[in-house]
Design a protein around this motif. Sequence first.
Motif, short mmCIF file in Angstrom:
data_model
loop_
_atom_site.label_atom_id
_atom_site.label_comp_id
_atom_site.label_asym_id
_atom_site.label_seq_id
_atom_site.Cartn_x
_atom_site.Cartn_y
_atom_site.Cartn_z
N TYR A 125 2.82 4.17 -3.27
CA TYR A 125 4.24 3.81 -3.09
C TYR A 125 4.60 3.72 -1.61
O TYR A 125 5.31 2.81 -1.20
N ARG A 126 4.09 4.64 -0.80
CA ARG A 126 4.38 4.61 0.64
C ARG A 126 3.81 3.35 1.28
O ARG A 126 4.45 2.73 2.12
N LEU A 127 2.58 2.97 0.88
CA LEU A 127 1.96 1.76 1.42
C LEU A 127 2.75 0.52 1.03
O LEU A 127 2.92 -0.40 1.82
N VAL A 128 3.25 0.50 -0.20
CA VAL A 128 4.04 -0.64 -0.68
C VAL A 128 5.36 -0.72 0.08
O VAL A 128 5.74 -1.78 0.58
N HIS A 129 6.05 0.40 0.18
CA HIS A 129 7.37 0.40 0.83
C HIS A 129 7.29 0.13 2.33
O HIS A 129 8.21 -0.44 2.91
N SER A 130 6.16 0.52 2.96
CA SER A 130 6.02 0.28 4.39
C SER A 130 5.54 -1.14 4.69
O SER A 130 5.52 -1.56 5.84
N GLY A 131 5.13 -1.87 3.64
CA GLY A 131 4.69 -3.24 3.83
C GLY A 131 3.21 -3.39 4.09
O GLY A 131 2.71 -4.50 4.29
N HIS A 132 2.47 -2.29 4.10
CA HIS A 132 1.03 -2.36 4.34
C HIS A 132 0.27 -2.91 3.13
O HIS A 132 -0.83 -3.42 3.26
N LEU A 133 0.88 -2.79 1.95
CA LEU A 133 0.26 -3.27 0.72
C LEU A 133 1.28 -4.14 -0.01
O LEU A 133 2.34 -3.64 -0.41
N PRO A 134 1.01 -5.43 -0.15
CA PRO A 134 1.97 -6.32 -0.81
C PRO A 134 2.08 -6.01 -2.29
O PRO A 134 1.09 -5.61 -2.93
N ALA A 135 3.28 -6.16 -2.84
CA ALA A 135 3.49 -5.90 -4.26
C ALA A 135 4.68 -6.70 -4.75
O ALA A 135 5.53 -7.12 -3.95
N ILE A 136 4.73 -6.90 -6.04
CA ILE A 136 5.90 -7.53 -6.65
C ILE A 136 6.49 -6.56 -7.65
O ILE A 136 5.81 -5.68 -8.16
N ARG A 137 7.78 -6.72 -7.89
CA ARG A 137 8.45 -5.87 -8.87
C ARG A 137 8.42 -6.55 -10.22
O ARG A 137 8.73 -7.73 -10.34
N VAL A 138 8.08 -5.78 -11.22
CA VAL A 138 8.13 -6.24 -12.60
C VAL A 138 9.00 -5.22 -13.32
O VAL A 138 8.55 -4.11 -13.60
N GLY A 139 10.24 -5.61 -13.55
CA GLY A 139 11.17 -4.63 -14.11
C GLY A 139 11.43 -3.54 -13.09
O GLY A 139 11.83 -3.80 -11.97
N ARG A 140 11.13 -2.31 -13.50
CA ARG A 140 11.33 -1.17 -12.59
C ARG A 140 10.04 -0.70 -11.93
O ARG A 140 10.04 0.29 -11.21
N SER A 141 8.94 -1.39 -12.19
CA SER A 141 7.65 -0.97 -11.63
C SER A 141 7.09 -2.01 -10.68
O SER A 141 7.57 -3.14 -10.60
N PHE A 142 6.08 -1.63 -9.94
CA PHE A 142 5.41 -2.51 -8.99
C PHE A 142 4.07 -2.94 -9.54
O PHE A 142 3.40 -2.20 -10.25
N ARG A 143 3.66 -4.14 -9.15
CA ARG A 143 2.31 -4.64 -9.44
C ARG A 143 1.73 -5.12 -8.12
O ARG A 143 2.38 -5.80 -7.34
N VAL A 144 0.48 -4.74 -7.89
CA VAL A 144 -0.19 -5.05 -6.64
C VAL A 144 -1.36 -5.99 -6.95
O VAL A 144 -2.16 -5.71 -7.84
N PRO A 145 -1.46 -7.11 -6.21
CA PRO A 145 -2.61 -8.01 -6.43
C PRO A 145 -3.92 -7.27 -6.14
O PRO A 145 -4.05 -6.57 -5.13
N GLU A 146 -4.87 -7.41 -7.05
CA GLU A 146 -6.16 -6.72 -6.90
C GLU A 146 -6.83 -7.08 -5.59
O GLU A 146 -7.38 -6.21 -4.90
N GLN A 147 -6.78 -8.35 -5.20
CA GLN A 147 -7.41 -8.78 -3.95
C GLN A 147 -6.77 -8.10 -2.75
O GLN A 147 -7.45 -7.78 -1.77
#
Length: 58
Positions: free
Chosen positions: A20-42
């Motif tokens: 979650y910290r990596l996602v919120h800091s922008g180091h790991l890209p993610a999209i929101r699906v409803g209330r959760s995050f999904r991160v591209p495997e690549q």
Amino acid sequence: MFLTVAEVATVMRVSKMTVYRLVHSGHLPAIRVGRSFRVPEQAVHDYLRESYVGVESA
């Protein structure tokens, strides 16, 4: 293919909070699906490759 935060944590061998910290800091890209995050495997593999620090033999 997209991974859940729990799946990313398992692959990276870190806690979900770290992901979650990596996602919120922008180091790991993610999209929101409803209330959760999904991160591209690549993106996970790219992050790990870029973060890798090799250890030199003595």
